[in-house]
Design a protein around this motif. Structure first.
Motif, PDB file in Angstrom:
ATOM      1  N   UNK A 120      30.353  37.164 -45.405  1.00  0.00           N
ATOM      2  CA  UNK A 120      31.113  36.951 -44.170  1.00  0.00           C
ATOM      3  C   UNK A 120      30.678  37.997 -43.145  1.00  0.00           C
ATOM      4  N   UNK A 121      30.162  37.581 -42.004  1.00  0.00           N
ATOM      5  CA  UNK A 121      29.696  38.565 -41.018  1.00  0.00           C
ATOM      6  C   UNK A 121      30.866  39.335 -40.435  1.00  0.00           C
ATOM      7  N   UNK A 122      30.627  40.604 -40.178  1.00  0.00           N
ATOM      8  CA  UNK A 122      31.689  41.390 -39.552  1.00  0.00           C
ATOM      9  C   UNK A 122      31.561  41.232 -38.042  1.00  0.00           C
ATOM     10  N   UNK A 123      32.670  41.096 -37.403  1.00  0.00           N
ATOM     11  CA  UNK A 123      32.686  40.908 -35.960  1.00  0.00           C
ATOM     12  C   UNK A 123      33.307  42.134 -35.323  1.00  0.00           C
ATOM     13  N   UNK A 124      32.644  42.650 -34.334  1.00  0.00           N
ATOM     14  CA  UNK A 124      33.185  43.787 -33.591  1.00  0.00           C
ATOM     15  C   UNK A 124      34.081  43.243 -32.484  1.00  0.00           C
ATOM     16  N   UNK A 125      35.309  43.755 -32.409  1.00  0.00           N
ATOM     17  CA  UNK A 125      36.166  43.321 -31.305  1.00  0.00           C
ATOM     18  C   UNK A 125      35.548  43.713 -29.970  1.00  0.00           C
ATOM     19  N   UNK A 126      35.689  42.867 -28.991  1.00  0.00           N
ATOM     20  CA  UNK A 126      35.263  43.258 -27.647  1.00  0.00           C
ATOM     21  C   UNK A 126      36.386  42.944 -26.668  1.00  0.00           C
ATOM     22  N   UNK A 127      36.522  43.814 -25.698  1.00  0.00           N
ATOM     23  CA  UNK A 127      37.591  43.692 -24.721  1.00  0.00           C
ATOM     24  C   UNK A 127      37.333  42.491 -23.818  1.00  0.00           C
ATOM     25  N   UNK A 128      38.391  41.736 -23.574  1.00  0.00           N
ATOM     26  CA  UNK A 128      38.328  40.595 -22.669  1.00  0.00           C
ATOM     27  C   UNK A 128      39.464  40.755 -21.662  1.00  0.00           C
ATOM     28  N   UNK A 129      39.370  40.042 -20.563  1.00  0.00           N
ATOM     29  CA  UNK A 129      40.475  40.037 -19.597  1.00  0.00           C
ATOM     30  C   UNK A 129      41.648  39.300 -20.228  1.00  0.00           C
ATOM     31  N   UNK A 130      42.881  39.806 -20.031  1.00  0.00           N
ATOM     32  CA  UNK A 130      44.039  39.077 -20.578  1.00  0.00           C
ATOM     33  C   UNK A 130      44.045  37.605 -20.176  1.00  0.00           C
ATOM     34  N   UNK A 131      43.529  37.297 -19.004  1.00  0.00           N
ATOM     35  CA  UNK A 131      43.481  35.903 -18.546  1.00  0.00           C
ATOM     36  C   UNK A 131      42.488  35.070 -19.354  1.00  0.00           C
ATOM     37  N   UNK A 132      41.617  35.736 -20.142  1.00  0.00           N
ATOM     38  CA  UNK A 132      40.654  35.018 -20.975  1.00  0.00           C
ATOM     39  C   UNK A 132      41.176  34.737 -22.382  1.00  0.00           C
ATOM     40  N   UNK A 133      42.413  35.161 -22.672  1.00  0.00           N
ATOM     41  CA  UNK A 133      43.000  34.802 -23.959  1.00  0.00           C
ATOM     42  C   UNK A 133      43.155  33.286 -24.018  1.00  0.00           C
ATOM     43  N   UNK A 134      43.060  32.686 -25.210  1.00  0.00           N
ATOM     44  CA  UNK A 134      43.254  31.230 -25.311  1.00  0.00           C
ATOM     45  C   UNK A 134      44.618  30.810 -24.759  1.00  0.00           C
ATOM     46  N   UNK A 135      44.654  29.587 -24.206  1.00  0.00           N
ATOM     47  CA  UNK A 135      45.882  29.087 -23.579  1.00  0.00           C
ATOM     48  C   UNK A 135      47.080  29.127 -24.531  1.00  0.00           C
TER      49      UNK A 135
END
Length: 119
Positions: free
Chosen positions: A1-16
């Motif tokens: 399972x690949x490890x994913x590094x969290x990356x910062x997104x704009x709060x408006x880019x969170x899923x609906x």
């Protein structure tokens, strides 16, 4: 399972779905908030786990009335396409009076399958 590094997104880019849940939770709109979850979803908050829509609905109702607080979304991260973290700052009349909480979301079919809330 690949490890994913969290990356910062704009709060408006969170899923609906996440945005809808967060807005409804902030507005104490339990009926709308519970529709963001899968039927078999789990929520872990304050060390307790709630499974299924009826248990989550009771948790939401209690969370809305137990304390008075303000909540501000301060950070959002995407770990992978199905996993997000939304960090909130809360001020209120709960023990400690102020806390930063991470809401860790796991999505399935555009709904919240798992939510873990912890400092």
């Amino acid at each position: 399972m690949p490890s994913h590094q969290p990356h910062t997104i704009a709060p408006s880019d969170l899923p609906k779905t996440i945005t809808r849940y967060l807005r409804a939770h902030r507005d104490h709109d339990t009926a709308t908030a519970v529709t963001a979850f899968t039927g078999d979803a789990t929520v872990t908050d304050d060390g307790k786990t709630y499974q299924g829509a009826p248990a989550i609905e009771r948790w939401l109702d209690r969370a809305a009335t137990e304390f008075t607080y303000t909540i501000e979304l301060t950070d959002a991260q995407q770990i992978d396409p199905a996993h997000y973290v939304a960090t909130h700052h809360l001020d209120g009349n709960f023990p400690g009076g102020s806390v930063d909480l991470r809401y860790r979301f796991s999505l399935r079919d555009d709904l919240i399958e798992r939510l873990v809330i912890e400092p």
